[in-house]
Design an enzyme around this catalytic site. Sequence first.
Site, short mmCIF file in Angstrom:
data_model
loop_
_atom_site.label_atom_id
_atom_site.label_comp_id
_atom_site.label_asym_id
_atom_site.label_seq_id
_atom_site.Cartn_x
_atom_site.Cartn_y
_atom_site.Cartn_z
N GLY A 20 -21.78 14.69 35.27
CA GLY A 20 -21.46 15.42 34.04
C GLY A 20 -20.48 16.56 34.28
CB ALA A 21 -18.16 17.25 37.04
CG ASN A 22 -17.25 15.01 31.18
OD1 ASN A 22 -18.24 14.61 31.79
ND2 ASN A 22 -17.19 15.08 29.87
N GLY A 24 -18.88 21.68 30.24
CA GLY A 24 -19.91 22.72 30.37
C GLY A 24 -20.14 23.25 31.77
CB ILE A 25 -23.36 23.99 33.43
CG1 ILE A 25 -23.81 25.03 32.39
CG2 ILE A 25 -23.89 24.30 34.80
CD1 ILE A 25 -25.23 24.84 31.90
N GLY A 26 -21.29 21.80 34.49
CA GLY A 26 -20.79 20.94 35.58
C GLY A 26 -19.32 21.18 35.83
CB SER A 145 -33.88 23.44 31.07
OG SER A 145 -34.06 24.14 29.86
CE1 TYR A 174 -32.59 18.73 27.84
CE2 TYR A 174 -33.78 20.70 27.20
CZ TYR A 174 -32.73 20.10 27.87
OH TYR A 174 -31.83 20.87 28.58
N1 LIG Z 1 -26.41 24.88 28.10
C1 LIG Z 1 -27.62 25.36 28.28
O1 LIG Z 1 -27.98 26.41 27.72
C2 LIG Z 1 -28.59 24.67 29.16
C3 LIG Z 1 -29.86 25.23 29.30
C4 LIG Z 1 -30.77 24.62 30.16
C5 LIG Z 1 -30.40 23.49 30.86
N2 LIG Z 1 -29.16 22.95 30.69
C6 LIG Z 1 -28.83 21.76 31.45
O2 LIG Z 1 -27.54 21.88 32.01
C7 LIG Z 1 -27.00 20.60 32.25
C8 LIG Z 1 -25.54 20.56 31.81
O3 LIG Z 1 -25.47 20.68 30.40
P1 LIG Z 1 -24.36 21.54 29.64
O4 LIG Z 1 -25.07 22.65 28.99
O5 LIG Z 1 -23.22 21.80 30.52
O6 LIG Z 1 -24.00 20.51 28.47
P2 LIG Z 1 -22.70 19.63 28.17
O7 LIG Z 1 -21.49 20.47 28.12
O8 LIG Z 1 -23.09 18.84 26.96
O9 LIG Z 1 -22.59 18.67 29.42
C9 LIG Z 1 -23.43 17.57 29.58
C10 LIG Z 1 -22.75 16.59 30.51
O10 LIG Z 1 -23.65 15.50 30.74
C11 LIG Z 1 -22.90 14.29 30.62
N3 LIG Z 1 -23.73 13.15 30.29
C12 LIG Z 1 -24.53 12.96 29.23
N4 LIG Z 1 -25.08 11.75 29.28
C13 LIG Z 1 -24.62 11.14 30.40
C14 LIG Z 1 -24.79 9.86 31.00
N5 LIG Z 1 -25.57 8.93 30.43
N6 LIG Z 1 -24.17 9.59 32.15
C15 LIG Z 1 -23.36 10.51 32.73
N7 LIG Z 1 -23.13 11.73 32.21
C16 LIG Z 1 -23.75 12.03 31.06
C17 LIG Z 1 -21.91 14.59 29.50
O11 LIG Z 1 -20.88 13.63 29.50
P3 LIG Z 1 -20.06 13.24 28.15
O12 LIG Z 1 -19.06 14.34 27.94
O13 LIG Z 1 -19.44 11.93 28.47
O14 LIG Z 1 -21.07 13.18 27.05
C18 LIG Z 1 -21.46 15.98 29.91
O15 LIG Z 1 -20.49 15.90 30.91
C19 LIG Z 1 -27.92 19.60 31.53
O16 LIG Z 1 -28.74 18.97 32.46
C20 LIG Z 1 -28.76 20.49 30.62
O17 LIG Z 1 -30.04 19.96 30.39
C21 LIG Z 1 -28.23 23.51 29.86
#
Ligand SMILES: NC(=O)c1ccc[n+]([C@@H]2O[C@H](COP(=O)([O-])OP(=O)(O)OC[C@H]3O[C@@H](n4cnc5c(N)ncnc54)[C@H](OP(=O)(O)O)[C@@H]3O)[C@@H](O)[C@H]2O)c1
Length: 306
Positions: A20-22, A24-26, A145, A174
């Site tokens: 998921g490095a494309n 947000g956090i990744g 999380s 979740y």
């Molecule tokens: N943001 C927060 O406040 C928060 C809080 C607690 C935990 N987290 C955790 O942080 C992590 C990163 O999330 P984020 O906040 O950075 O959200 P994000 O920007 O939505 O990033 C999520 C990433 O996961 C990828 N993804 C989703 N389904 C996938 C699949 N089937 N195969 C491969 N990649 C997939 C997405 O790819 P696409 O672009 O192709 O959809 C996107 O790159 C998650 O595990 C989330 O649970 C986030």
Amino acid sequence: MTWHSRQLAQQNGRTFVITGANSGIGLEAARDLSSRGAHVILAVRDVGKGEQARRRLPGPGTSSVVELDLADLDSVAGGAKALAAEHSSVSALVCNAGVMGGPFLLTAQGFERQMATNHLGHAALVFALWPLLHAAGGRVVMVSSIAARGGQLSARTTREQLVEPAPYNAQRVYRNTKQANLLFAQELHRRTGSAGSPVSAVAAHPGVSGTSLFARTLTDNGWSRLAPVATLATKVVLQSAAAGAMPTLRALDHSTPSGAFVGPARFGQFRGRPELLEVYPTGSDPAVAARLWELTEELLGTALPV
Ligand SMILES: NC(=O)c1ccc[n+]([C@@H]2O[C@H](COP(=O)([O-])OP(=O)(O)OC[C@H]3O[C@@H](n4cnc5c(N)ncnc54)[C@H](OP(=O)(O)O)[C@@H]3O)[C@@H](O)[C@H]2O)c1
């Protein structure tokens, strides 16, 4: 002790795989590691988005994209095979990708979508990349999380409860997936420790950060018209995605021991600098972790080759 990202060493010659490095956090973690000279592999389900993100990495490190849909175990196996064909070792695997909420959907293998993506796909990837992680004395980082605090997995959780939960409550599932991330890191740490393996395991949580996660939840629920508002509101109110990546970066720092849990401690753990935290009670019971591990191996039809 307060940790700052300047404490993280240069990463020349080291290879990182980030799911998921494309976005947000990744993406923020990838940018930081790239700036320290690492080779960063963006493991993504959409190669077009991955290439776009890759072009945004600052360097001087190198980077590449591998296609890998965590919700499809065949795709995970294919992505891992492609990685093994190109690399003999991986310094760290960051299990970052995730989905939150949305309707009840089953994956190609018949597993509930959130648990399949957030937990099972990542477990399969860890198992498949094990020889490469072992070769480097590498590290697995699981991005959990604060939602893990409300997870309800127990030592009596059944296969159906894990991958075919009924009635379906998306938020409960979740929370369980994020509890599973934490339990998995803890169990992996225990297993590598007792096997004398050089691989280490750390869990992190990003507080609450302004990424696409919340807007995507609205879109998945059919409320896509609200998604732009959510994107804007989260960016204003919450800590940045770059701040959300700090716990992941600290989890990768060699000074962070295997078994640690890293995340912000302030404001109910919503924001702040990454600190070493007590593992939540939902993530620390070895009997629950062992049950999850047993179910995971059964569902994947494979075992960790420690
Ligand atoms: N943001 C927060 O406040 C928060 C809080 C607690 C935990 N987290 C955790 O942080 C992590 C990163 O999330 P984020 O906040 O950075 O959200 P994000 O920007 O939505 O990033 C999520 C990433 O996961 C990828 N993804 C989703 N389904 C996938 C699949 N089937 N195969 C491969 N990649 C997939 C997405 O790819 P696409 O672009 O192709 O959809 C996107 O790159 C998650 O595990 C989330 O649970 C986030």
